[in-house]
Design an enzyme around this catalytic site. Sequence first.
Site, mmCIF file in Angstrom:
data_model
loop_
_atom_site.group_PDB
_atom_site.id
_atom_site.type_symbol
_atom_site.label_atom_id
_atom_site.label_comp_id
_atom_site.label_asym_id
_atom_site.label_seq_id
_atom_site.Cartn_x
_atom_site.Cartn_y
_atom_site.Cartn_z
ATOM 1 N N GLU A 186 0.852 -1.193 0.000
ATOM 2 C CA GLU A 186 0.000 0.000 0.000
ATOM 3 C C GLU A 186 0.885 1.240 0.000
ATOM 4 O OE1 GLU A 186 -2.725 0.409 3.225
ATOM 5 O OE2 GLU A 186 -3.645 -1.567 2.965
ATOM 6 N N GLU B 11 -8.957 9.233 5.696
ATOM 7 C CA GLU B 11 -9.110 7.786 5.525
ATOM 8 C C GLU B 11 -10.141 7.444 4.461
ATOM 9 O OE1 GLU B 11 -7.545 5.101 6.801
ATOM 10 O OE2 GLU B 11 -6.099 6.466 7.703
ATOM 11 N N LYS C 148 -15.843 4.221 5.436
ATOM 12 C CA LYS C 148 -14.666 3.767 6.162
ATOM 13 C C LYS C 148 -14.549 4.496 7.495
ATOM 14 C CE LYS C 148 -10.012 2.331 4.914
ATOM 15 N NZ LYS C 148 -8.934 2.454 3.918
ATOM 16 N N GLU D 26 -13.783 5.693 -0.141
ATOM 17 C CA GLU D 26 -14.714 4.786 0.555
ATOM 18 C C GLU D 26 -15.438 5.578 1.645
ATOM 19 O OE1 GLU D 26 -12.911 0.661 1.143
ATOM 20 O OE2 GLU D 26 -11.132 1.870 0.650
#
Length: 463
Positions: free
Chosen positions: A266, A329, A323, A320
């Site tokens: 990642e 985030e 999340k 997202e």
Amino acid sequence: MALINLHLLLLLVLLQFGLQREVSGIGINYGTIGNNLPSPKRVAQLLQSTLIDKVKIYDSNPEILEAFSNTGIDLIVAVENSHVANISANPSAADQWFATRVMPFIPATSIVAIAVGNEYLTSDDDKLDHNALVQAMQNLHSALLSRGLNRKIKVTTPHSMAVLASSFPPSASTFATMLLPTMTAIVGFLADTGAPFMVNAYPYFAYRDNPTTVSLEYALLGNATAVHDTKGIMYTNMLDAQIDAVRSAIGSLGFGNRSIKITVSESGWPSKGDAGDIAATPDNARTYNSRLIERAQSNKGTPMKPKEIIEIFVFALFNENKKQGGTSEKNFGIFNGDGSKVYNIDLSCQFCSNNADNKLGFGEKGSSVARGPSVWCVAKPHADDKVVQSVIDFCCGPGGVDCREIDENGDCFAPDKLHAHASYAMNAYYQMHGRNYWNCDFKGSGLVTFSDPSYGKCQYAHQ
């Protein structure tokens, strides 16, 4: 005539790209914690028209595994942290997980690795047993070994940078003392099985938390004034320094002479953050991820090991919205849920089967999805030369393909390139044997396409 010339031009571009040794594709992380995301089938179709050829997910969602079948895209599936203990309990539990969650999709879906947990050793959940992680990895490897899949599918686990006692200077980095026994067992397992060491590396967090001491350009992979390691090694970007810090920590365990590749599982940069987060902007995200993609395709190593290619998975495919955590985030995605780009970044793929007049979501030129009766099999642009040569030898020998067209006087001899000849032979074998997906695998080097690769007098067989 114009159409034939276009096909020839595209094929020549493909071949020129494919013949570069060990050309690296791009990996991406596909998270699904959102209520506005497209279906996995749609995602798989659209990614086929980009330069992304590897996708890492965070579970073994059967809908996703089915969606990526016969796409030519490699998939990394995962065991969630909460399931590690069960798989570690005994070999039969791991075997059952693999038999029910993964095996039904092989070989149509190209699954190349199982990520056991995610940042398991540095999780805030104090109920996670470190020893269970090692045992779960061993049990899953045994399940693969019993099926003869241990060379195709590797077992590993992604770590955060927090497994290190410190990351600078890179040459002096070691693993955190309390993790030494577990890390020694994990690194030994990876060395024995040929699996990569995965690390989630984020220069963003280092800059966000220390904006007055960390150079923005250094964090953004820029060519700012070099940072010097105590041994005189020069770093022009933080990601390389983080990778070499992991490399040093592995070496400190006594595995320096073993072949252990490092994969950045990642890395990314958010486009939006909470109030006061001056780092999370669309411009910074675009700059970082564009440079990250260039870095992944460059086939360059790090200052400590310049010739060792680093595989990189960008984080992440989508924003997202469900999340947990702060604003940043939720905003690491390159794309919004509707398929539009969060910021302009080039993921176009010159060597994919594109239709210049057809644009699908993600803003890239998409392959024609008029799924008619004609399909062809060609060599993957990234396929290894030795594998491709062995495919030609098989198809034109025991495989029974008439390969006179790729002989010196044949219509498909020019261009005299390995991948061109392999594509012709692969397709002929594929058509002969009923166009089943397994007849276009060729040790992972084949790819089904819906665009006719024929050019000039060279005609590829089809049904």
